[in-house]
Design a protein around this motif. Sequence first.
Motif, PDB file in Angstrom:
ATOM      1  N   GLU A 117       0.830  -1.212   0.000  1.00 41.12           N
ATOM      2  CA  GLU A 117       0.000   0.000   0.000  1.00 41.12           C
ATOM      3  C   GLU A 117       0.861   1.258   0.000  1.00 41.12           C
ATOM      4  N   LYS A 118       1.920   1.248   0.817  1.00 43.08           N
ATOM      5  CA  LYS A 118       2.700   2.480   1.010  1.00 43.08           C
ATOM      6  C   LYS A 118       3.996   2.491   0.197  1.00 43.08           C
TER       7      LYS A 118
ATOM      8  N   SER B 272       6.740   2.583  -2.836  1.00 42.15           N
ATOM      9  CA  SER B 272       6.698   3.335  -4.100  1.00 42.15           C
ATOM     10  C   SER B 272       6.749   2.387  -5.298  1.00 42.15           C
ATOM     11  N   LYS B 273       6.254   2.908  -6.437  1.00 46.86           N
ATOM     12  CA  LYS B 273       6.327   2.139  -7.696  1.00 46.86           C
ATOM     13  C   LYS B 273       7.794   1.814  -8.027  1.00 46.86           C
ATOM     14  N   LYS B 274       8.663   2.793  -7.741  1.00 44.94           N
ATOM     15  CA  LYS B 274      10.092   2.607  -8.056  1.00 44.94           C
ATOM     16  C   LYS B 274      10.659   1.422  -7.255  1.00 44.94           C
TER      17      LYS B 274
ATOM     18  N   GLU C 128       2.114  -2.919 -17.199  1.00 43.89           N
ATOM     19  CA  GLU C 128       1.290  -1.755 -17.530  1.00 43.89           C
ATOM     20  C   GLU C 128       0.324  -2.064 -18.675  1.00 43.89           C
TER      21      GLU C 128
ATOM     22  N   TYR D 259      -3.035  -3.354  -4.666  1.00 42.82           N
ATOM     23  CA  TYR D 259      -2.141  -2.205  -4.450  1.00 42.82           C
ATOM     24  C   TYR D 259      -0.985  -2.205  -5.465  1.00 42.82           C
ATOM     25  N   GLY D 260      -0.382  -3.368  -5.639  1.00 43.89           N
ATOM     26  CA  GLY D 260       0.804  -3.455  -6.502  1.00 43.89           C
ATOM     27  C   GLY D 260       0.456  -3.265  -7.972  1.00 43.89           C
TER      28      GLY D 260
ATOM     29  N   LYS E 188      -0.513   0.302  -8.924  1.00 43.14           N
ATOM     30  CA  LYS E 188       0.691   1.162  -8.982  1.00 43.14           C
ATOM     31  C   LYS E 188       1.491   0.923 -10.254  1.00 43.14           C
ATOM     32  N   MET E 189       1.511  -0.320 -10.713  1.00 48.79           N
ATOM     33  CA  MET E 189       2.313  -0.678 -11.888  1.00 48.79           C
ATOM     34  C   MET E 189       1.552  -0.431 -13.198  1.00 48.79           C
TER      35      MET E 189
END
Length: 310
Positions: A13-14, A16-18, A156, A177-178, A181-182
Amino acid sequence: MKKIESKHLLGLEKISKKDIETIIDVGFTFREVLERPIKKVPVLNGKNIVNLFFENSTRTKISFELAEKRLSADVTNFSASSSSVQKGETLKDTIQNIHVMKMDCVVMRHPVPGSCLQLTNYVDVPIVNAGDGTHEHPTQALLDMMSIKERFGKIEGLNIGIVGDILHSRVALSNIYGLIKMGANVKVCAPPHLLQRGIEKLGVSVCYDVDDLIDWADAINVLRIQRERMGIGLIPSTREYRTFFGITNERLARHKKELVIMHPGPINRGVEIDSEVADSDQAIILDQVLNGVAVRMSVLYLLLGSKDFE
Ligand code: CP
């Protein structure tokens, strides 16, 4: 050496995408290590990792242990059923006693949501969540995303379906969540009472017809019915569940499309998925298991490692 910002891996959840991208990229490097005749690198030499399992596990426990050994760490396994937890010892006392013995990292599975976050108050070493109740199972979602990337070359823009007991599933939540983000499109499918109210706020769409999900998806992650978390039970019969939500041979044959089938395990064959489907070429379930070792090596290396490896 590649780095991540996160000090712990408590959930997706928290993060970062990076950081997710880095963990998956390094995971592919370790996947290559796992294909070598000697499947071991000395990057965590001298580090002590303790695996605390307060809940049953086959894949995650073995996978973490193997990952730690492949990285040359020293491994200590703790099982609640044979520990002083049975005599009433608290999580705080358990972990502080273990920590004073100079552990460098704690991997924990626990039935209580938020217990891994709680652990960060008791010790000052990296904590890795191996599944905390119905909350998150971040390494499962990371290995799922790595397997999707391995199969499609990207995450993506893909349409990823999740079908099953979404309400009780930490795998579903971490995947949502993952994947969002991706940049994937995520659709969940379940009987209405096995879905959280307002789940759309997480960025997913919802459907109640598994045939619609199959039409839409590039890949489907199939979840089991978690009877152990349901109390008196939320489905009238497994046969009825299979009829309406099961990924059956007949159902897939009707759709005549290339669909990648995933499952985090453990599988209840003949309930949420037919044996023929689970064992077919379109299923990548065992690739997921192998990628699990690689991605857990990546997480531990990025949290604890201090030098490059070849
Ligand atoms: N996928 C998974 O978490 O399996 P285990 O419960 O066997 O670890």
